[in-house]
Design a protein around this motif. Sequence first.
Motif, PDB file in Angstrom:
ATOM      1  N   VAL A  95       0.846  -1.132  -0.149  1.00 54.25           N
ATOM      2  CA  VAL A  95      -0.023  -0.110  -0.113  1.00 54.25           C
ATOM      3  C   VAL A  95       0.720   1.020  -0.113  1.00 54.25           C
ATOM      4  CG1 VAL A  95      -1.610   1.247   1.318  1.00 54.25           C
ATOM      5  CG2 VAL A  95      -1.931  -1.098   1.139  1.00 54.25           C
ATOM      6  N   VAL A  96       2.148   1.145   0.664  1.00 54.08           N
ATOM      7  CA  VAL A  96       2.724   2.256   0.798  1.00 54.08           C
ATOM      8  C   VAL A  96       4.295   2.372   0.176  1.00 54.08           C
ATOM      9  CG1 VAL A  96       1.969   3.310   3.027  1.00 54.08           C
ATOM     10  CG2 VAL A  96       3.623   1.525   3.202  1.00 54.08           C
ATOM     11  N   VAL A  97       4.673   0.965  -0.143  1.00 53.76           N
ATOM     12  CA  VAL A  97       5.816   0.945  -0.878  1.00 53.76           C
ATOM     13  C   VAL A  97       5.678  -0.493  -1.834  1.00 53.76           C
ATOM     14  CG1 VAL A  97       8.296   0.280  -0.987  1.00 53.76           C
ATOM     15  CG2 VAL A  97       7.307   1.285   0.954  1.00 53.76           C
ATOM     16  N   ALA A  98       5.166   0.121  -3.298  1.00 54.33           N
ATOM     17  CA  ALA A  98       5.167  -1.053  -3.977  1.00 54.33           C
ATOM     18  C   ALA A  98       6.125  -0.934  -5.263  1.00 54.33           C
ATOM     19  CB  ALA A  98       3.884  -0.664  -4.718  1.00 54.33           C
ATOM     20  N   ASN A  99       7.223  -1.878  -5.207  1.00 49.62           N
ATOM     21  CA  ASN A  99       8.126  -1.915  -6.144  1.00 49.62           C
ATOM     22  C   ASN A  99       7.861  -2.764  -7.212  1.00 49.62           C
ATOM     23  OD1 ASN A  99      10.156  -0.270  -4.889  1.00 49.62           O
ATOM     24  ND2 ASN A  99      10.310  -1.989  -3.251  1.00 49.62           N
ATOM     25  N   ASP A 100       8.432  -2.664  -8.334  1.00 49.87           N
ATOM     26  CA  ASP A 100       8.284  -3.665  -9.429  1.00 49.87           C
ATOM     27  C   ASP A 100       8.982  -5.084  -9.089  1.00 49.87           C
ATOM     28  OD1 ASP A 100       7.845  -3.624 -12.780  1.00 49.87           O
ATOM     29  OD2 ASP A 100       9.341  -5.149 -12.057  1.00 49.87           O
ATOM     30  N   PRO A 101       8.305  -6.051  -9.442  1.00 52.86           N
ATOM     31  CA  PRO A 101       8.921  -7.410  -9.136  1.00 52.86           C
ATOM     32  C   PRO A 101      10.160  -7.868  -9.542  1.00 52.86           C
ATOM     33  CG  PRO A 101       6.943  -7.540 -10.411  1.00 52.86           C
ATOM     34  CD  PRO A 101       6.842  -6.136 -10.280  1.00 52.86           C
ATOM     35  N   ILE A 102      10.967  -6.895 -10.280  1.00 56.74           N
ATOM     36  CA  ILE A 102      11.952  -7.292 -10.929  1.00 56.74           C
ATOM     37  C   ILE A 102      12.953  -7.876 -10.054  1.00 56.74           C
ATOM     38  CG2 ILE A 102      12.998  -5.212 -11.119  1.00 56.74           C
ATOM     39  CD1 ILE A 102      14.033  -5.597 -13.851  1.00 56.74           C
ATOM     40  N   THR A 103      13.225  -7.611  -8.666  1.00 62.20           N
ATOM     41  CA  THR A 103      13.870  -7.737  -7.764  1.00 62.20           C
ATOM     42  C   THR A 103      13.561  -8.894  -6.713  1.00 62.20           C
ATOM     43  OG1 THR A 103      13.589  -6.089  -6.523  1.00 62.20           O
ATOM     44  CG2 THR A 103      15.545  -5.992  -7.968  1.00 62.20           C
ATOM     45  N   GLY A 104      12.283  -9.449  -7.123  1.00 61.85           N
ATOM     46  CA  GLY A 104      11.759 -10.517  -6.266  1.00 61.85           C
ATOM     47  C   GLY A 104      11.403  -9.978  -4.847  1.00 61.85           C
ATOM     48  N   TRP A 153      17.389  -0.363  -5.219  1.00 61.85           N
ATOM     49  CA  TRP A 153      18.021  -1.309  -6.175  1.00 61.85           C
ATOM     50  C   TRP A 153      16.915  -1.548  -7.222  1.00 61.85           C
ATOM     51  CZ3 TRP A 153      17.152  -7.070  -4.691  1.00 61.85           C
ATOM     52  CH2 TRP A 153      17.992  -7.853  -5.427  1.00 61.85           C
ATOM     53  N   THR A 154      15.647  -1.661  -6.736  1.00 62.82           N
ATOM     54  CA  THR A 154      14.651  -2.206  -7.815  1.00 62.82           C
ATOM     55  C   THR A 154      14.719  -1.013  -8.815  1.00 62.82           C
ATOM     56  OG1 THR A 154      13.464  -3.183  -6.015  1.00 62.82           O
ATOM     57  CG2 THR A 154      12.355  -2.812  -8.136  1.00 62.82           C
ATOM     58  N   ASN A 155      14.593   0.146  -8.469  1.00 60.43           N
ATOM     59  CA  ASN A 155      14.609   1.241  -9.406  1.00 60.43           C
ATOM     60  C   ASN A 155      15.858   1.125 -10.353  1.00 60.43           C
ATOM     61  OD1 ASN A 155      11.803   1.830  -8.754  1.00 60.43           O
ATOM     62  ND2 ASN A 155      12.461   3.632  -7.279  1.00 60.43           N
ATOM     63  N   ALA A 156      17.018   0.907  -9.795  1.00 62.90           N
ATOM     64  CA  ALA A 156      18.268   0.839 -10.505  1.00 62.90           C
ATOM     65  C   ALA A 156      18.242  -0.104 -11.334  1.00 62.90           C
ATOM     66  CB  ALA A 156      19.393   0.916  -9.643  1.00 62.90           C
ATOM     67  N   MET A 157      17.664  -1.318 -10.995  1.00 63.62           N
ATOM     68  CA  MET A 157      17.551  -2.581 -12.210  1.00 63.62           C
ATOM     69  C   MET A 157      16.340  -2.252 -13.327  1.00 63.62           C
ATOM     70  SD  MET A 157      19.934  -4.443 -11.341  1.00 63.62           S
ATOM     71  CE  MET A 157      19.326  -5.959 -11.938  1.00 63.62           C
ATOM     72  N   LEU A 158      15.619  -1.362 -13.002  1.00 65.97           N
ATOM     73  CA  LEU A 158      14.513  -1.239 -14.241  1.00 65.97           C
ATOM     74  C   LEU A 158      15.125  -0.145 -15.077  1.00 65.97           C
ATOM     75  CD1 LEU A 158      11.453  -0.203 -11.738  1.00 65.97           C
ATOM     76  CD2 LEU A 158      11.651  -2.303 -13.530  1.00 65.97           C
ATOM     77  N   ALA A 159      16.096   0.343 -15.071  1.00 66.41           N
ATOM     78  CA  ALA A 159      16.771   1.074 -15.782  1.00 66.41           C
ATOM     79  C   ALA A 159      18.104   0.519 -16.528  1.00 66.41           C
ATOM     80  CB  ALA A 159      17.544   2.476 -15.225  1.00 66.41           C
ATOM     81  N   PRO A 160      18.365   1.036 -17.901  1.00 62.85           N
ATOM     82  CA  PRO A 160      19.552   0.263 -18.644  1.00 62.85           C
ATOM     83  C   PRO A 160      20.662   0.376 -17.706  1.00 62.85           C
ATOM     84  CG  PRO A 160      18.225   1.675 -20.090  1.00 62.85           C
ATOM     85  CD  PRO A 160      17.791   2.186 -18.512  1.00 62.85           C
ATOM     86  N   PRO A 161      21.646  -0.710 -17.491  1.00 66.59           N
ATOM     87  CA  PRO A 161      22.622  -0.938 -16.638  1.00 66.59           C
ATOM     88  C   PRO A 161      23.643  -0.137 -17.039  1.00 66.59           C
ATOM     89  CG  PRO A 161      22.413  -2.870 -17.823  1.00 66.59           C
ATOM     90  CD  PRO A 161      21.110  -2.142 -18.139  1.00 66.59           C
ATOM     91  N   PRO A 162      24.552   0.886 -16.167  1.00 66.56           N
ATOM     92  CA  PRO A 162      25.561   1.316 -16.538  1.00 66.56           C
ATOM     93  C   PRO A 162      26.609   0.482 -16.661  1.00 66.56           C
ATOM     94  CG  PRO A 162      25.013   1.698 -14.080  1.00 66.56           C
ATOM     95  CD  PRO A 162      23.899   1.139 -14.716  1.00 66.56           C
TER      96      PRO A 162
END
Length: 410
Positions: A296-305, A352-361
């Motif tokens: 409800v308050v922290v909803a991350n994309d599931p890319i990092t499980g 970490w999750t937001n970083a993994m959603l972007a193209p990796p440096p």
Amino acid sequence: MRKILIVGAGQAGLQLALGLQSNGYDVTVMTNRTADEVRDGRVLSTQCMFDTALGLERKLGLNFWEEAAPKVEGLGVSVSGPESQRVIDWVGRLDGHAQSVDQRIKMAGWMEAFEQRGGKLVIHGVAVSDLDYFSRSHDLILVAAGKGELVSMFGRDAARSPYETPQRALAVSYVHGLGPRPEHDFQAVRCNLVPGVGELFMIPALTGTGPCDIMFWEGIPGGPVDVFGEVKDPAEHLKLTLDLMKTYTPWEYERTLGGVELTDAGATLAGRYAPVVRNPIGELPGGGLVLGVADVVVANDPITGQGSNNAAKCAAVYLEAILAHGDRPFDRAFMQDAFDRYWDDAQHVTKWTNAMLAPPPEHVLNLIGAAGQLAPVAHRFANGFDNPADFEQWFYEPEKAGAYLSSITG
């Protein structure tokens, strides 16, 4: 006896309810589906819980399926090249095993346990006006239902929410018949990165029909994997999943050639949502306050499980805060403090999750590549899924990444 109302019967809501119940609180859980409706319905998630989160369940005696569920002992990464060949492939061992239990059987089982232990389980949809009424008869109301009208009470925290739109299109299939990965003789989550396309996750799990595997595509919106939105037929959903695997991750597709089939009629799921952090306190029309829980308050994309792990940790933090608060009022200060304690951990997951959603440096690509040559790097990557705060020490900044790799190679 203090009276607490929890709206929502997912990982966080039920774990918190059962924990409070075991400590003598008068707890009511409200949800819009019965245990049987949850058990017989469509899959809810791709949950994979790592050692720390599993330990929180064990502490409360809620690990009902631990002996039956596959023990996940590793986490591996493959990266696809321009010809759909693996240019990087490695697996790291986990210090403590992970497990994935289909939330349909888990939440249904926990709902039944809550009732059997004397808890009040109310099957009814909940509106803001209902909470206004209940706020007069309960000491604390927690909202653990991450969708619908109730979420609108919790405003978006723009400073902590860099994305305004979904970053991935999600497509899930639970299957029987998947062959093992020949590279290792233990169970492992496999993360397959396809640059410019998305990610395919392969997760050993337990469902109502026994051990199974979850095949989970995360597609970049508008890309070749973003094709599940209008698919209603589960068989078509599975066929699309396999066709995409054959094209982009043929090494995983080979595992399906013995014949895979959906575990049941509700074994597929598709959707998308924007990652978001919300303000933790909702204000009711009558002046009462409610506290938001987990996604409800922290909803991350599931890319990092991390969804179920976050939910378990949030429930544990809130339980500790409630027990320590004693007979004092559950006021705004209490609610903000409880969330801030949760955010101390959740902020690392969000970063970490937001970083993994972007193209990796480039330095992240170097780290992923190094893990294929250096076992300590693969080990650290894998165990970061259990402790995402560790990434702060070596992952985000090129200087720290370089120093870490230098310390490994000597």
